[in-house]
Write a protein that holds these residues in place. Structure first.
Motif, PDB file in Angstrom:
ATOM      1  N   ALA A  88      13.341  16.677  78.976  1.00 45.31           N
ATOM      2  CA  ALA A  88      12.074  16.287  79.654  1.00 45.31           C
ATOM      3  C   ALA A  88      12.636  15.843  81.260  1.00 45.31           C
ATOM      4  N   MET A  89      13.735  14.971  80.892  1.00 46.73           N
ATOM      5  CA  MET A  89      14.294  14.412  82.311  1.00 46.73           C
ATOM      6  C   MET A  89      15.021  15.312  83.056  1.00 46.73           C
ATOM      7  N   SER A  90      15.507  16.258  82.572  1.00 49.09           N
ATOM      8  CA  SER A  90      16.423  17.242  83.331  1.00 49.09           C
ATOM      9  C   SER A  90      15.831  18.457  83.208  1.00 49.09           C
ATOM     10  N   LEU A  91      14.357  19.135  82.709  1.00 51.04           N
ATOM     11  CA  LEU A  91      14.045  20.385  82.636  1.00 51.04           C
ATOM     12  C   LEU A  91      15.190  21.126  81.610  1.00 51.04           C
ATOM     13  N   GLY A  92      15.865  20.508  80.800  1.00 47.39           N
ATOM     14  CA  GLY A  92      16.613  21.246  80.120  1.00 47.39           C
ATOM     15  C   GLY A  92      18.154  21.262  80.272  1.00 47.39           C
ATOM     16  N   VAL A  93      18.313  21.310  81.749  1.00 46.55           N
ATOM     17  CA  VAL A  93      19.540  21.418  82.400  1.00 46.55           C
ATOM     18  C   VAL A  93      20.618  20.674  81.807  1.00 46.55           C
ATOM     19  N   HIS A  94      20.340  19.590  81.159  1.00 46.76           N
ATOM     20  CA  HIS A  94      21.411  18.520  80.820  1.00 46.76           C
ATOM     21  C   HIS A  94      22.410  19.390  79.783  1.00 46.76           C
ATOM     22  N   ARG A  95      21.958  20.515  78.985  1.00 47.71           N
ATOM     23  CA  ARG A  95      22.726  21.161  78.067  1.00 47.71           C
ATOM     24  C   ARG A  95      23.648  21.777  79.251  1.00 47.71           C
ATOM     25  N   LEU A  96      23.458  22.394  80.096  1.00 51.16           N
ATOM     26  CA  LEU A  96      24.224  23.214  81.006  1.00 51.16           C
ATOM     27  C   LEU A  96      25.380  22.117  81.783  1.00 51.16           C
ATOM     28  N   TRP A  97      24.728  20.725  82.116  1.00 49.33           N
ATOM     29  CA  TRP A  97      25.613  19.976  82.713  1.00 49.33           C
ATOM     30  C   TRP A  97      26.820  19.425  81.756  1.00 49.33           C
ATOM     31  N   LYS A  98      26.404  19.392  80.360  1.00 48.01           N
ATOM     32  CA  LYS A  98      27.236  18.814  79.491  1.00 48.01           C
ATOM     33  C   LYS A  98      28.444  19.951  79.067  1.00 48.01           C
ATOM     34  N   ASP A  99      27.870  21.157  79.159  1.00 50.75           N
ATOM     35  CA  ASP A  99      28.844  22.094  78.906  1.00 50.75           C
ATOM     36  C   ASP A  99      30.027  21.996  79.949  1.00 50.75           C
ATOM     37  N   ARG A 231      22.390  10.055  92.653  1.00 50.81           N
ATOM     38  CA  ARG A 231      21.695  10.127  93.854  1.00 50.81           C
ATOM     39  C   ARG A 231      21.499  11.437  94.604  1.00 50.81           C
ATOM     40  N   VAL A 232      20.393  11.922  94.701  1.00 47.96           N
ATOM     41  CA  VAL A 232      20.067  13.372  95.285  1.00 47.96           C
ATOM     42  C   VAL A 232      20.244  13.023  96.810  1.00 47.96           C
ATOM     43  N   ASN A 233      21.056  13.884  97.401  1.00 50.67           N
ATOM     44  CA  ASN A 233      21.257  13.826  98.947  1.00 50.67           C
ATOM     45  C   ASN A 233      20.301  14.368  99.634  1.00 50.67           C
ATOM     46  N   LEU A 236      14.308  16.564 100.798  1.00 50.91           N
ATOM     47  CA  LEU A 236      13.188  17.367 100.257  1.00 50.91           C
ATOM     48  C   LEU A 236      13.415  17.522  98.696  1.00 50.91           C
ATOM     49  N   LEU A 237      14.631  17.906  98.184  1.00 53.67           N
ATOM     50  CA  LEU A 237      14.731  17.803  96.918  1.00 53.67           C
ATOM     51  C   LEU A 237      14.651  16.391  96.331  1.00 53.67           C
ATOM     52  N   SER A 238      15.177  15.494  96.986  1.00 55.81           N
ATOM     53  CA  SER A 238      14.976  14.095  96.579  1.00 55.81           C
ATOM     54  C   SER A 238      13.510  13.711  96.357  1.00 55.81           C
ATOM     55  N   LEU A 304      26.071  17.606  90.755  1.00 60.29           N
ATOM     56  CA  LEU A 304      25.622  18.605  90.061  1.00 60.29           C
ATOM     57  C   LEU A 304      24.047  18.908  90.447  1.00 60.29           C
ATOM     58  N   TRP A 305      23.619  20.053  90.921  1.00 58.65           N
ATOM     59  CA  TRP A 305      22.342  20.201  91.236  1.00 58.65           C
ATOM     60  C   TRP A 305      22.008  19.466  92.235  1.00 58.65           C
TER      61      TRP A 305
END
Length: 317
Positions: A88-99, A231-233, A236-238, A304-305
């Motif tokens: 929920a917190m990463s839209l599922g992307v945490h799995r890719l980040w951990k890899d 921290r998102v840099n 717009l993304l932030s 990342l991202w």
């Protein structure tokens, strides 16, 4: 070594209650919290007495001694749905980040390593480390001590490992301990080749104490590696990420786990975590050798991202 959860030495009492409100806390807006360092401070306490140390619990200011039990309640509440929470917190992307995190560390590349994964109760980083070493380097001797202060999280990790080839082998052990003060007799100095902590250090009461302990237990030449929301840099993304975090994630907490408060805390804890340069300096101040104080190649961290998460590393010389 510990081989089952029955052998876990409880350093904290097991609290079954849900997250409860803290009396007389000070709450800040998330805009204010963006620039607040994540460290304990000596200040007047909440009852007006001087000399008490306070820290943050999300956007609340609480007595330092209360944070540990408050965080424990959160993770006891979300332990069984921890992966769903991270989805929920990463839209599922945490799995890719951990890899990505584990593959950059290349466990097993220089022969068998002794690793410690702190705040790693559910075992997903430990499993990735062992799988990477085995699949890439035919290494079945690298081992991981999975350490967490929360027994409920460790139970989830133990259940996960029961389904793997590593269960009941010397390659994995589950140990309950506080990352800020791991007992010397169980975690001797100069023991580990690799120390990992993923999405956990921001929940600790004293980040400097965690880093000091990491430095102590690592061998000379050992690597400290931290994966954490950051921290998102991009402005717009932030903005988009803030809108998602403060509206969607707590709602998902209510829908998925019936627990809005815990998810609200987790969102707030991300905003209170130090920006990448500040955290990199904390790692260096603990004694680690890092890259230059910038992001990217040759730098102390990798975003990342766009900085939603970052990987920080340091070496004990």
């Amino acid at each position: 070594m510990h081989r089952s959860l029955r052998q876990l030495r409880p350093l904290v009492p097991s609290a079954r209650s849900r997250l409860s409100p803290v009396a007389s806390v000070v709450r800040h807006s998330h805009q204010d919290a963006q620039t607040t360092p994540s460290s304990s401070s000596s200040s007047p306490n909440l009852n007006g007495e001087h000399g008490s140390r306070t820290t943050h619990f999300g956007f609340k200011t609480v007595p330092e001694e209360q944070k540990e039990s408050l965080v424990r309640n959160v993770f006891e509440s979300v332990a069984s749905s921890y992966d769903v929470m991270n989805d929920a917190m990463s839209l599922g992307v945490h799995r890719l980040w951990k890899d990505d995190f584990v593959s950059r560390l290349k466990p097993g590349a220089r022969g068998p390593q002794r690793c410690i994964d702190v705040a790693g109760g559910t075992g997903d980083i430990a499993l990735r480390i062992l799988d990477f070493a085995r699949e890439k380097y035919a290494d079945r001797e690298t081992s991981v001590d999975v350490v967490d202060i929360n027994g409920e999280m460790l139970k989830e990790g133990y259940k996960r490992f029961k389904k793997t080839m590593y269960h009941n082998t010397p390659q994995v052990a589950f140990k309950q301990a506080n990352a800020q003060c791991m007992p010397e007799e169980e975690f001797p100095s100069n023991t580990y080749d690799l120390y990992t902590i993923a999405f956990g250090i921001r929940n600790c009461t004293s980040i400097p104490d965690v880093l000091k302990e990491a430095y102590r237990v690592l061998k000379p030449g050992g690597t400290f590696a931290c994966l954490e929301f950051s921290r998102v840099n991009n402005p717009l993304l932030s903005t988009l990420y803030d809108q998602y975090s403060f509206t969607v994630i707590p709602l998902l907490g209510t829908i998925l786990a019936g627990d809005r408060e815990s998810y609200q805390y987790l969102v707030e804890s991300i905003r209170r975590f130090p920006p990448q340069p500040d955290f990199a300096k904390m790692i260096a101040d603990a004694g680690f050798t890092t890259g230059a104080m910038h992001e990217g190649k040759g730098g102390a961290w990798i975003d990342l991202w766009g900085g939603i998460a970052s990987i920080h590393t340091g070496v004990k010389l």
